[in-house]
Design a protein around this motif. Structure first.
Motif, PDB file in Angstrom:
ATOM      1  N   LEU A   1      -6.663   1.664   4.567  1.00 14.12           N
ATOM      2  CA  LEU A   1      -6.716   0.694   3.828  1.00 14.12           C
ATOM      3  C   LEU A   1      -6.240  -0.842   2.855  1.00 14.12           C
ATOM      4  O   LEU A   1      -4.350   0.010   2.789  1.00 14.12           O
ATOM      5  CB  LEU A   1      -7.220   1.259   2.293  1.00 14.12           C
ATOM      6  CG  LEU A   1      -7.407   0.606   0.648  1.00 14.12           C
ATOM      7  CD1 LEU A   1      -8.942   0.375   0.947  1.00 14.12           C
ATOM      8  CD2 LEU A   1      -7.753   1.664  -0.860  1.00 14.12           C
ATOM      9  N   ARG A   2      -6.359  -1.576   2.742  1.00 13.87           N
ATOM     10  CA  ARG A   2      -5.497  -2.375   2.689  1.00 13.87           C
ATOM     11  C   ARG A   2      -6.346  -3.629   1.582  1.00 13.87           C
ATOM     12  O   ARG A   2      -7.544  -3.527   1.826  1.00 13.87           O
ATOM     13  CB  ARG A   2      -5.362  -3.860   4.297  1.00 13.87           C
ATOM     14  CG  ARG A   2      -5.182  -2.799   6.073  1.00 13.87           C
ATOM     15  CD  ARG A   2      -5.187  -4.063   6.480  1.00 13.87           C
ATOM     16  NE  ARG A   2      -4.471  -4.789   6.671  1.00 13.87           N
ATOM     17  CZ  ARG A   2      -2.831  -4.643   7.471  1.00 13.87           C
ATOM     18  NH1 ARG A   2      -2.911  -3.923   8.359  1.00 13.87           N
ATOM     19  NH2 ARG A   2      -2.518  -5.674   7.739  1.00 13.87           N
ATOM     20  N   ALA A   3      -5.500  -4.966   0.879  1.00 21.60           N
ATOM     21  CA  ALA A   3      -6.414  -5.260  -0.639  1.00 21.60           C
ATOM     22  C   ALA A   3      -5.065  -6.288  -0.700  1.00 21.60           C
ATOM     23  O   ALA A   3      -4.039  -5.307  -0.310  1.00 21.60           O
ATOM     24  CB  ALA A   3      -6.688  -3.812  -1.267  1.00 21.60           C
ATOM     25  N   THR A   4      -5.883  -6.871  -0.863  1.00 23.14           N
ATOM     26  CA  THR A   4      -5.019  -7.731  -1.566  1.00 23.14           C
ATOM     27  C   THR A   4      -5.630  -8.810  -3.457  1.00 23.14           C
ATOM     28  O   THR A   4      -6.310  -8.317  -3.543  1.00 23.14           O
ATOM     29  CB  THR A   4      -5.460  -9.798  -0.888  1.00 23.14           C
ATOM     30  OG1 THR A   4      -6.480  -9.910  -0.454  1.00 23.14           O
ATOM     31  CG2 THR A   4      -4.902  -8.843   1.059  1.00 23.14           C
ATOM     32  N   VAL A   5      -4.381  -9.609  -3.668  1.00 20.36           N
ATOM     33  CA  VAL A   5      -4.581 -10.172  -4.605  1.00 20.36           C
ATOM     34  C   VAL A   5      -4.479 -11.635  -4.637  1.00 20.36           C
ATOM     35  O   VAL A   5      -3.086 -11.958  -4.167  1.00 20.36           O
ATOM     36  CB  VAL A   5      -3.822  -9.434  -5.901  1.00 20.36           C
ATOM     37  CG1 VAL A   5      -2.469  -8.935  -6.115  1.00 20.36           C
ATOM     38  CG2 VAL A   5      -3.877  -9.811  -7.497  1.00 20.36           C
ATOM     39  N   GLY A   6      -5.405 -11.939  -4.454  1.00 18.15           N
ATOM     40  CA  GLY A   6      -4.884 -13.589  -4.875  1.00 18.15           C
ATOM     41  C   GLY A   6      -4.556 -13.837  -2.987  1.00 18.15           C
ATOM     42  O   GLY A   6      -5.687 -13.230  -2.122  1.00 18.15           O
ATOM     43  N   ASP A   7      -3.257 -14.858  -3.104  1.00 17.80           N
ATOM     44  CA  ASP A   7      -3.594 -14.746  -1.270  1.00 17.80           C
ATOM     45  C   ASP A   7      -2.509 -13.095  -1.116  1.00 17.80           C
ATOM     46  O   ASP A   7      -2.286 -13.688   0.733  1.00 17.80           O
ATOM     47  CB  ASP A   7      -2.762 -16.438  -1.411  1.00 17.80           C
ATOM     48  CG  ASP A   7      -3.290 -17.508  -1.658  1.00 17.80           C
ATOM     49  OD1 ASP A   7      -4.701 -17.190  -1.109  1.00 17.80           O
ATOM     50  OD2 ASP A   7      -3.622 -18.575  -2.301  1.00 17.80           O
TER      51      ASP A   7
ATOM     52  N   GLY B   1      -2.306  -0.790   4.980  1.00 13.98           N
ATOM     53  CA  GLY B   1      -3.295   0.245   5.543  1.00 13.98           C
ATOM     54  C   GLY B   1      -2.577   1.703   5.321  1.00 13.98           C
ATOM     55  O   GLY B   1      -1.917   2.173   5.725  1.00 13.98           O
ATOM     56  N   VAL B   2      -2.838   1.775   4.050  1.00 12.46           N
ATOM     57  CA  VAL B   2      -2.285   3.225   3.481  1.00 12.46           C
ATOM     58  C   VAL B   2      -3.709   4.298   3.897  1.00 12.46           C
ATOM     59  O   VAL B   2      -5.076   3.995   3.883  1.00 12.46           O
ATOM     60  CB  VAL B   2      -3.146   3.506   1.505  1.00 12.46           C
ATOM     61  CG1 VAL B   2      -2.845   4.248   1.414  1.00 12.46           C
ATOM     62  CG2 VAL B   2      -2.144   2.239   1.304  1.00 12.46           C
TER      63      VAL B   2
ATOM     64  N   LYS C   1       2.115   0.873  -5.463  1.00 16.65           N
ATOM     65  CA  LYS C   1       2.312   1.962  -6.297  1.00 16.65           C
ATOM     66  C   LYS C   1       0.572   1.767  -7.359  1.00 16.65           C
ATOM     67  O   LYS C   1      -0.699   2.469  -6.866  1.00 16.65           O
ATOM     68  CB  LYS C   1       2.373   2.611  -7.213  1.00 16.65           C
ATOM     69  CG  LYS C   1       3.817   2.755  -5.880  1.00 16.65           C
ATOM     70  CD  LYS C   1       4.712   3.675  -6.685  1.00 16.65           C
ATOM     71  CE  LYS C   1       5.765   2.909  -7.886  1.00 16.65           C
ATOM     72  NZ  LYS C   1       6.062   1.800  -7.531  1.00 16.65           N
ATOM     73  N   SER C   2       1.194   0.882  -8.042  1.00 15.79           N
ATOM     74  CA  SER C   2      -0.359   0.357  -9.089  1.00 15.79           C
ATOM     75  C   SER C   2      -1.305  -0.442  -8.266  1.00 15.79           C
ATOM     76  O   SER C   2      -3.093  -0.059  -8.910  1.00 15.79           O
ATOM     77  CB  SER C   2       0.253  -0.208  -9.938  1.00 15.79           C
ATOM     78  OG  SER C   2       1.493   0.982 -10.921  1.00 15.79           O
ATOM     79  N   THR C   3      -1.717  -1.222  -7.479  1.00 17.44           N
ATOM     80  CA  THR C   3      -2.704  -1.702  -6.761  1.00 17.44           C
ATOM     81  C   THR C   3      -3.356  -0.869  -5.924  1.00 17.44           C
ATOM     82  O   THR C   3      -4.953  -0.855  -6.452  1.00 17.44           O
ATOM     83  CB  THR C   3      -2.076  -2.724  -5.689  1.00 17.44           C
ATOM     84  OG1 THR C   3      -1.302  -3.443  -6.122  1.00 17.44           O
ATOM     85  CG2 THR C   3      -3.022  -2.565  -4.719  1.00 17.44           C
ATOM     86  N   LEU C   4      -2.507   0.496  -5.840  1.00 25.98           N
ATOM     87  CA  LEU C   4      -3.552   1.525  -5.206  1.00 25.98           C
ATOM     88  C   LEU C   4      -4.678   2.306  -6.159  1.00 25.98           C
ATOM     89  O   LEU C   4      -5.643   2.251  -5.755  1.00 25.98           O
ATOM     90  CB  LEU C   4      -2.546   2.887  -4.069  1.00 25.98           C
ATOM     91  CG  LEU C   4      -3.515   3.538  -3.770  1.00 25.98           C
ATOM     92  CD1 LEU C   4      -4.102   3.052  -2.440  1.00 25.98           C
ATOM     93  CD2 LEU C   4      -2.738   5.357  -3.120  1.00 25.98           C
ATOM     94  N   ALA C   5      -3.947   2.729  -7.175  1.00 25.06           N
ATOM     95  CA  ALA C   5      -4.966   3.037  -8.271  1.00 25.06           C
ATOM     96  C   ALA C   5      -6.139   2.305  -8.944  1.00 25.06           C
ATOM     97  O   ALA C   5      -7.051   2.759  -9.072  1.00 25.06           O
ATOM     98  CB  ALA C   5      -4.038   3.366  -8.930  1.00 25.06           C
ATOM     99  N   ASN C   6      -5.513   0.726  -8.998  1.00 24.82           N
ATOM    100  CA  ASN C   6      -7.248  -0.348  -9.069  1.00 24.82           C
ATOM    101  C   ASN C   6      -7.562  -0.562  -8.512  1.00 24.82           C
ATOM    102  O   ASN C   6      -8.695  -0.255  -8.643  1.00 24.82           O
ATOM    103  CB  ASN C   6      -5.653  -1.590  -9.423  1.00 24.82           C
ATOM    104  CG  ASN C   6      -4.914  -1.475 -11.163  1.00 24.82           C
ATOM    105  OD1 ASN C   6      -5.960  -1.264 -11.960  1.00 24.82           O
ATOM    106  ND2 ASN C   6      -3.860  -1.562 -11.282  1.00 24.82           N
ATOM    107  N   VAL C   7      -6.883  -0.655  -7.299  1.00 22.83           N
ATOM    108  CA  VAL C   7      -8.291  -1.200  -6.486  1.00 22.83           C
ATOM    109  C   VAL C   7      -9.382   0.620  -5.824  1.00 22.83           C
ATOM    110  O   VAL C   7     -10.354   0.642  -5.272  1.00 22.83           O
ATOM    111  CB  VAL C   7      -7.483  -0.485  -4.185  1.00 22.83           C
ATOM    112  CG1 VAL C   7      -8.649  -1.107  -3.320  1.00 22.83           C
ATOM    113  CG2 VAL C   7      -7.257  -2.000  -4.743  1.00 22.83           C
TER     114      VAL C   7
END
Length: 248
Positions: free
Chosen positions: A11-17, A23-24, A44-50
């Motif tokens: 799992l890959r994710a971005t916020v803005g740029d 790669g979780v 950590k919080s990004t993973l939860a929100n995604v």
């Protein structure tokens, strides 16, 4: 019963740029309690929100299966109805909606049936008692004027009432005093059973006095770099994250 409740691959994710998740990989099975630890800014919080579908985050790669179904293509309300629950690090106040009405409506939405008022209220009050919450909070607007500890207890009350398949607790310990941490995490441990799973995100080892994880994961720079048992948390307590940063 499905083989896994949650399976996250690459799992890959971005916020803005900025790329946050890089790669979780994570798998959670029924009956398991997992803890994710890591330094500030690790993701950590990004993973939860995604996983919950927050629109501020863009998934750029990988997949996530929830109960063997594609999670990332589901809307937020669909994820909640399927049994995914997120306890927020900073719960929002909702003016005009009482705790009682919120809980009853939420229960209807996830179960498809409006619960009977008398039986439902008895259940809610029993759960409140175990969280050392006064029943007067039922008549108050959701989180409005609540202290930090009261907001976190309100979140766990929601978890208890909704009985999700997977509960993600994003730094629920943040802002709690020692007594409140004990009450909250003893309740979380009591809610764990063979049919659900719990994912706790924290940087505070004190909670491990009250909750006993099956697995501990170390998240550094957007990747899970180490997995183990409770002993791994003890290593972090004594040595910090420096050795794990070197492995990224």
């Amino acid at each position: 019963m499905c083989e896994s409740i949650l399976k996250v691959s690459g799992l890959r994710a971005t916020v803005g740029d900025q790329e946050i998740l890089k790669g979780v990989n994570l798998e959670i099975n029924p009956g398991e309690v997992h803890v994710i630890m890591g330094p500030n800014g690790a993701g950590k919080s990004t993973l939860a929100n995604v996983l919950m579908g927050h629109p501020a985050y863009e998934v750029t790669g990988g997949e996530a299966l929830f109960m063997n179904k594609g999670l990332l293509s589901m809307k937020v309300d669909e994820r909640a109805r399927a049994g995914l629950f997120l306890s927020f690090q900073y719960p929002q106040e909702v003016s005009g909606v009482t705790v009682e009405n919120f809980l009853r409506t939420a229960k209807k939405e996830v179960s498809g049936i409006m619960p009977m008022m008398g039986r439902f209220n008895a259940t809610v009050k029993s759960e409140m008692q175990s969280l050392e919450m006064d029943e007067k909070y039922l008549a108050r607007y959701l989180n409005e004027g609540f202290s930090g500890g009261e907001k976190k207890k309100s979140e766990i009350l929601q978890m208890a009432v909704l009985a999700p398949k997977l509960a993600i607790l994003d730094e629920t310990d943040s802002g709690l005093d020692v007594d409140a941490i004990r009450v909250v995490y003893e309740k979380v441990q009591a809610l764990a059973n063979a049919d659900n799973a719990i994912l706790v995100i924290t940087h505070y080892n004190k909670i491990l006095d009250y909750i006993k994880p099956d697995f501990v994961h170390v998240l550094v720079d957007g990747k899970i770099v180490k997995e183990g048992d409770l002993g791994l948390a003890n290593t972090i307590q004594s040595s910090g994250y420096e050795a794990f940063r070197a492995s990224v």
